[in-house]
Motif scaffolding. Sequence first.
Motif, mmCIF file in Angstrom:
data_model
loop_
_atom_site.group_PDB
_atom_site.id
_atom_site.type_symbol
_atom_site.label_atom_id
_atom_site.label_comp_id
_atom_site.label_asym_id
_atom_site.label_seq_id
_atom_site.Cartn_x
_atom_site.Cartn_y
_atom_site.Cartn_z
ATOM 1 N N ILE A 1 0.853 -1.200 0.000
ATOM 2 C CA ILE A 1 0.000 0.000 0.000
ATOM 3 C C ILE A 1 0.886 1.246 0.000
ATOM 4 O O ILE A 1 0.645 2.186 -0.763
ATOM 5 N N PHE A 2 1.916 1.242 0.831
ATOM 6 C CA PHE A 2 2.861 2.370 0.901
ATOM 7 C C PHE A 2 3.485 2.639 -0.472
ATOM 8 O O PHE A 2 3.475 3.768 -0.968
ATOM 9 N N LEU B 1 0.904 3.995 -2.953
ATOM 10 C CA LEU B 1 0.516 5.380 -2.654
ATOM 11 C C LEU B 1 1.594 6.372 -3.078
ATOM 12 O O LEU B 1 1.286 7.360 -3.753
ATOM 13 N N ILE B 2 2.843 6.100 -2.698
ATOM 14 C CA ILE B 2 3.877 7.087 -3.047
ATOM 15 C C ILE B 2 4.138 7.094 -4.557
ATOM 16 O O ILE B 2 4.415 8.138 -5.119
ATOM 17 N N LYS C 1 1.083 9.223 -5.843
ATOM 18 C CA LYS C 1 0.940 10.606 -5.382
ATOM 19 C C LYS C 1 2.211 11.429 -5.534
ATOM 20 O O LYS C 1 2.162 12.600 -5.871
ATOM 21 N N ILE C 2 3.359 10.819 -5.269
ATOM 22 C CA ILE C 2 4.607 11.593 -5.259
ATOM 23 C C ILE C 2 5.323 11.498 -6.610
ATOM 24 O O ILE C 2 5.793 12.483 -7.140
ATOM 25 N N TYR C 3 5.384 10.270 -7.181
ATOM 26 C CA TYR C 3 6.182 10.098 -8.402
ATOM 27 C C TYR C 3 5.326 10.057 -9.667
ATOM 28 O O TYR C 3 5.860 9.961 -10.768
ATOM 29 N N LEU D 1 -8.317 3.401 -0.785
ATOM 30 C CA LEU D 1 -7.211 4.260 -1.215
ATOM 31 C C LEU D 1 -7.032 4.226 -2.737
ATOM 32 O O LEU D 1 -6.048 4.733 -3.276
#
Lengths: 139, 146
Positions: free
Chosen positions: A87-88, A91-92, A95-97, A118
């Motif tokens: 999940i981590f 998500l990153i 959302k981040i990359y 999510l």
Amino acid sequence: MFGIKKNTCYIIIAGCGTLGAELAGKFAEENEVTIIDNNINAFEKLPYCYNGFTFNGDVNNAGVLEEAGIQNANALIAVTGNDVLNIFLSLISKKIYHVERVYAGLTDPRFRDTYSKLEIKTLHSSDLWLEAFRREMSL
Amino acid sequence: MKILIAGNGTQSLNIINSLLDKKHQVTILNEDSNYCQQLADQYEELDVLIGNSADISILEKIRTQKFDMAIAMSSFDSENFVICELCKNILHIQNTVAIVSCPHNADIFKKSGVTGTIDLNDFILSCIGSNITNIAAKTANVIRRP
């Protein structure tokens, strides 16, 4: 196998278990693939003719993903045996990359709702069994 | 304040102690049933929930409670990140604080809206760093004094 690859998608696979190794072998036939695992012995599961990259590192650290080139990745597949870690990573990556395609393997079905809440695409092996069984029944 | 402390790990004892001392209302969410039992026996005023903090069915049970703050205290950054994300999205907690062990992850936590991060490495390195500079300064003095 040694020629120029037709579709050059860059795919990062986190977790070199039986599923990750199998997927990496298949995807690497036509795409650029990097598979990441914190246990160097896990790469022995990769098929003999695997022609992608391997990266030994712990994906709990986002720096490892960056070193593997997550900024240029077209897809990330999180198939570590740990759902929270999957999940981590999903998500990153989203959302981040801003990775276009993110998929995660579901290990423990009690986390299914967490993935869907999510908005992470996921699949459990039981889904495939059910689908195959339903298809058999309807025939 | 109403505070939720989530994440597997058993280092939260001292924090719980000081928060309860300051009359905050504390809820613990932890998967380790032995640790939960120990906490429940030790502190009467503490709310203890046994379960995985990434399990939605557990979070739904405390959805109606309005927490002012969530603290993610797992030793894994990945788990802390997921806890903060779920606390924001499902429990609608504005203030989330997480312990971060990989310095690189602190940026990612901030970018995704985690209010505060406690970087253990940074803290330890800063202590060592100041010592090293002190030692370097002392040796420099020694060298200058022939």
